[in-house]
Design an enzyme around this catalytic site. Sequence first.
Site, PDB file in Angstrom:
ATOM      1  N   TYR A 121       0.693  -1.104   0.002  1.00  0.00           N
ATOM      2  CA  TYR A 121       0.008  -0.014  -0.084  1.00  0.00           C
ATOM      3  C   TYR A 121       0.671   1.266  -0.038  1.00  0.00           C
ATOM      4  O   TYR A 121       1.625   1.419   0.897  1.00  0.00           O
ATOM      5  CB  TYR A 121      -0.960  -0.221   1.506  1.00  0.00           C
ATOM      6  CG  TYR A 121      -1.702   1.175   1.241  1.00  0.00           C
ATOM      7  CD1 TYR A 121      -2.704   1.403   0.648  1.00  0.00           C
ATOM      8  CD2 TYR A 121      -1.426   1.870   2.312  1.00  0.00           C
ATOM      9  CE1 TYR A 121      -3.307   2.599   0.822  1.00  0.00           C
ATOM     10  CE2 TYR A 121      -2.275   3.322   2.761  1.00  0.00           C
ATOM     11  CZ  TYR A 121      -3.380   3.399   1.897  1.00  0.00           C
ATOM     12  OH  TYR A 121      -3.998   4.500   1.975  1.00  0.00           O
ATOM     13  N   LYS A 122       0.702   2.094  -1.009  1.00  0.00           N
ATOM     14  CA  LYS A 122       1.720   3.089  -1.051  1.00  0.00           C
ATOM     15  C   LYS A 122       0.891   4.495  -1.435  1.00  0.00           C
ATOM     16  O   LYS A 122      -0.171   4.223  -2.046  1.00  0.00           O
ATOM     17  CB  LYS A 122       2.592   3.082  -2.068  1.00  0.00           C
ATOM     18  CG  LYS A 122       4.018   3.043  -1.684  1.00  0.00           C
ATOM     19  CD  LYS A 122       5.006   3.277  -2.556  1.00  0.00           C
ATOM     20  CE  LYS A 122       5.744   1.806  -3.027  1.00  0.00           C
ATOM     21  NZ  LYS A 122       6.459   1.859  -4.290  1.00  0.00           N
ATOM     22  N   ILE A 123       1.036   5.487  -0.764  1.00  0.00           N
ATOM     23  CA  ILE A 123       0.436   6.686  -0.989  1.00  0.00           C
ATOM     24  C   ILE A 123       1.076   7.824  -2.169  1.00  0.00           C
ATOM     25  O   ILE A 123       2.522   7.783  -2.014  1.00  0.00           O
ATOM     26  CB  ILE A 123      -0.017   7.671   0.079  1.00  0.00           C
ATOM     27  CG1 ILE A 123      -0.934   6.606   0.897  1.00  0.00           C
ATOM     28  CG2 ILE A 123      -0.660   8.901  -0.450  1.00  0.00           C
ATOM     29  CD1 ILE A 123      -1.967   7.359   1.748  1.00  0.00           C
ATOM     30  N   SER A 124       0.538   8.222  -2.994  1.00  0.00           N
ATOM     31  CA  SER A 124       1.312   8.916  -3.851  1.00  0.00           C
ATOM     32  C   SER A 124       0.873  10.145  -4.081  1.00  0.00           C
ATOM     33  O   SER A 124      -0.364  10.467  -3.689  1.00  0.00           O
ATOM     34  CB  SER A 124       1.392   8.340  -5.314  1.00  0.00           C
ATOM     35  OG  SER A 124       0.064   8.060  -5.787  1.00  0.00           O
TER      36      SER A 124
END
Lengths: 725, 610
Positions: free
Chosen positions: B26-29
């Site tokens: 899970y990554k936030i960009s």
Amino acid sequence: MSSSSALVLCMDVGFSMSNSEPGQEPPFEQAKKVIQKFVQRQVFAENKDEVGLVLFGTDGTKNRLAKDGQYENITVHRHLMMPDFELLEEIESELQPGGQQADWLDALVVCMDLLQQETMGKKFERLNIVLLTDLNVQTSADQLDVIINSLKKAGITLQFFLPFPLDGEDRADGGGDGPGPSAASARPGKGLSSQQTQGLEMVKNIMTSLEEEDGLEEVHTFRDALEKLSIFKRIDRRPMAWPCQLTIGSSLTIRIVGYKAVTEEKVKKSWTIVDAQSHQRDDVKRETVYCLNDDDETEVQKDDTIQGFRYGSDIVPFSKVDEDQMKYKSDGKCFSVLGFTKQELIRRHQFMGSQVVKVFAARDDEHAAVALSALIRALDSLKMAAIVRYAYDRRSNPQVGAAFPCIKEKYECLLYVQLPFMEDLRQFTFPMLENNKKFTPSESQLSAADALIDSMMLVEKDEDGESVDVFKVNHIPNPQFQRLFQCLHHRGVNPDDPLPPVEPWLKRALERPQAVSARCQAPLQDVKTKFPLKVVVKKKEQKTSADVFGSSADEPDAKRVKVDEEMEFNLAEIAAGNITSVGSVNPVRDFCALVRQKTVSFDQACQQLTHRIEQLLGNRSPEYYMKSIACIQAFRDQSVSSGNAELFNSYMQSLKRSVPDRNLQEFWDLLIQDALTLISKDEVDGSTISKQDANQFLAFEQKEEVQAAPVQEDTGDVDDLLDMM
Amino acid sequence: MAEWRQYYQNEDDEVEEDEEDSGGDYKISGRDSLVFLVDASKEMFIKSEDGETSNFDMTMQCVRSVYTSKIISSDKDLVALVFYGTEQSKNPRNSFKHVYVYHDLDSPGSQRVLDIDKLLGEKGAQFAEKTIGSGETSLGEALWCCSNLYSDIKLRLSHKRLMIFTCRDDPHGGDGAKDRQARTKAADLKETGVVIDLMHLTKPGGFDVSLFFCDIVSPPEDESELGLQIEPCRKLEDLQKRVRAKELKKRSQSRLTFSLGEGVNLAVGVYVLARTATKPSAVKLHRDTNEPVRTKTRYFHAHNGGILLPNDMKRAQVYGKKQIVMEKDEVDEIKKFDDPGLVLMGFKPMDRLKLHHHIRPALFIYPEEEQISGSSCVFTALLLKCSEKNVFALCRYIPRRNTPPRFVALVPQREELDQSQTQATPPGFNVIFLPFADDIRTLDAHVGPTASDEQVDKMKEIVHKLRFKYKSDSFENPVLQQHYRNLEALALNMLEPEPIEDLTMPKVQMMDARLGPLAQEFKDLVYPPDYNPEGKPAAKRKTAESGGGAAEKKPKAEISEEELKNHVANSTLGKLTVPVLKDACKQFGIRTTGTKKQELIDALTMQLSK
């Protein structure tokens, strides 16, 4: 400072050790395993202990005392030295059963002699002899008293490892993964030879006269030992004293000493990088260069750089010298009370830092002890804690922390823990859970949860009504270290084998205890039926093309089935008529059409395409990545076929530079998969890129190694001095 | 260790671990953005009854504090300041009347802080009057203008928020067309993911949200959340608190499966509510141009100079004089035990959680309904029951791929509100990391005499005098504060940095005053008159293990005159140790010039042979 010990492993390799009932492992093999495991542990614990190995019952004789037919068939296989892999390999390959028998008391004398001769002039905290034998040999007991006396005099301790237990009971029963069908059948009194029975009596005699009643605890069975030895030694560090003064106001001072009591232990060694072929460390050189962020990546000498810091959008040049001069200066070590507060106001989950320090009064200062004791007891009875400013030394940053009173049966101390600074905290608000119609559990759901908790309690009452913790985390060795040592050992002994699986005992130690697992079956089923849980199928991010490109008028449906390219072009040409620019729906088709139709110049077509690629990459999501990849593929193909490598190559180079800043690593990985690299000379004559450069282009230099060890200037702490030594 | 994030990475990514694996699932960009839309009408400049600050002034102070805190904590976030109801107009295409874009959406820097400073106070009001003025109001135009600000941004924005600061509950004075336009534009904004908040300020007669603004602002995150604060902000502190609570988007570090066993899985988000803030790392600049430079690291072969690709290198460690070699992949594999997630082991009573079992700052978990629906319900049931039964859940925790497990205690925490109905503690479980056997060190405790009741009681008085109410956010980190003051001074061309107040220093004078004679009384009770706790420890005196009895005074290692004279006579003084000799000198009041042994002996001989 010597906390090390010297010990001699003394193993019986006489012929009786090879005897066993059918289907059972002979005592020789078991003893060998014990020795292997033991040495293994020593190798990985990396302490200063020295180990020697004496074998008796060997065909040959090799020891200092052998003379006139005495002390025969005893071989000093290895003199006292630090154990290493060589020793392990020797044990593996050279330790063979012998064809003779030798008196274990004689062997003991040889060991004592070895210890005394070879520890001369060195300091050891402990001298120890470990005897592994089946006692199945005639011994002459007439020297026993002399031996016991000289053992006592020399301060040598003894440990016995036997194939059978000392007392009738098989103590080590129930351990699942002992060395298979074990020696449990050989019970004393049953199946023991008269020599063995006599030997047992002598063992008891020696051990009790050496250590009184505790002596017998140092007699182990092979099986027992193997189980214990399969756990690698825990990482043990000598606590480092931190002398300081606790101050309250300007005039009240108490002399104290702090020790790190709990802290996350790290593996002592890190991996070095070696050349894959030669396995030589020196063959790999690392080079770090500085370069400007321009197209040419102009290199800059290190001396021509200065340091700066970001201040919002600005970067403020701030030289190291200035920084040091202007930075916060602490006035040295301190443990100063700022005030006292109720313990309940200090939230457990706001503990910061990575350690707990135990604070005692200075050693041998009874006045300090009384003063500190008064503080500890006062805090304890008021349920309060001291808030203190803590600074390890002049170089380190000050902390604010809490000192809690801790009164144990044997000692008293303060427990110091760091607390947060305002800057460390994040105030997030979360939607409420209770009284929320959507999530409020029903009565029956609550009772299911209740039953589950009851069935899964890890604290049980024993027969005496005492509650016992059946899952003590602080008794489990860190699995990371265990696994690492296991793999290192395996690879060290078998360089060509793949890594072994995780040891079963370790796996088990990380699982829910079996009894608890069994108990909670039904309650879990109940929870399963009472609470509906459903994995939400991830919806694709709702994005309209308007968000992406600003206009959506000409793009009715972005989802297209991929058709064979040629066919698509034909269809496209018919459908779209004359294509005049690279659109966003199907940039690949448009681009190829443009190049083919030559309505615009190749440069322009490429420019339009790269514009679309940039737009697509701005979205950073897999679907758009795939589209971008297709664009790049087309760009490359068309470039190769029109013999123009320059545009493509320069675009790719600039794209690569932007990867870290735009966080496009994932995308880049896709390029790597598709091997979409620069166009080399081999493909297009005009290219300035060699085949090799092209091949290497996609790889990113290993950045991790540099980042992995950020320079830390302020972690100075109780152990620092130790670490620096 | 923990570092404030650089570049685009999610600021909450855990970095304590090896940095090599940031690849959680899970990554936030993208970046966060925040637009301050501030009413610049005449009403905003009216001073409050007590003549202190105007609403406008208060707003500007608040904006300034957000700017400076963003600079420190999240310098990649974008912030804009827009005034509406102005006389002057200034916006990108100058297509909107009475809307003044003071700061475009961009990351805040030192110049912007200076710009805000111009708007502060009495002078600020005059400056505002001159540059922006107060005029007609059209919130619709203003909102439209803001939506253009957002769409002009080429970067990907992850979180978009717009805060309206006003003290007018009916900005258009009943102009229905303008009201309608504002509603439409607000709806458009909300459609594109912008969250609109109202920071309403005091107004004589009370601010009526229902008149107009209830249609403008975004609905609360979920129906239960306390949507609009009914009370308008009076004090700066309140306003700042409210802004701060909204301004930071809460974000999970990762989303994980929490497995209870037997396939009963729920989803939780893992949050970092406290982490050690450290100085950001320095950026390398080119000396001539102050341009940032990048570093490139490459490996090459020492002999043939060829560049080494990752495949050309392996990892090695030496044990027992043997080099053991592994592939990079194998090194990673060794660390893999299981997939990332939380696995329930069981429960324990709270008293089994030891105070001193602390190795890292805690984390916080909250259910993720969006991943597994129904998670919140199970989570809430567990939370309520754990809290009621006073137990914690013991779990095995693997935060991400190829990371070895740790055991954690999930400690239930129920929601608490403060007096102003703002959430003080959120509902969820605190995740406390537990030590393994290796993490606990063996110490030999110092055993000494203990204090008597009288001594303890005296100390209680001292403790009582110096008690205070500890609050976790009351101490600022002086090192960081100094660092940023220094940067600020350099960035804003100040002569010298603003002095900081070091809150970690004990207020010695105040403490002394409060204690009065207590400190001396206590010392009299525990220390003998000649004892100096601040001096160097006296030569280590070997005590027979003091059996825990009361403090008894030890006989001093003194030596009688007679004995000394004997030594002098036989010239055997040299057999005594330096401390004994020193003591002897003191005993006879001999002043010694040096402290060397021979000098001491000479002095003693002189004195005693007289």
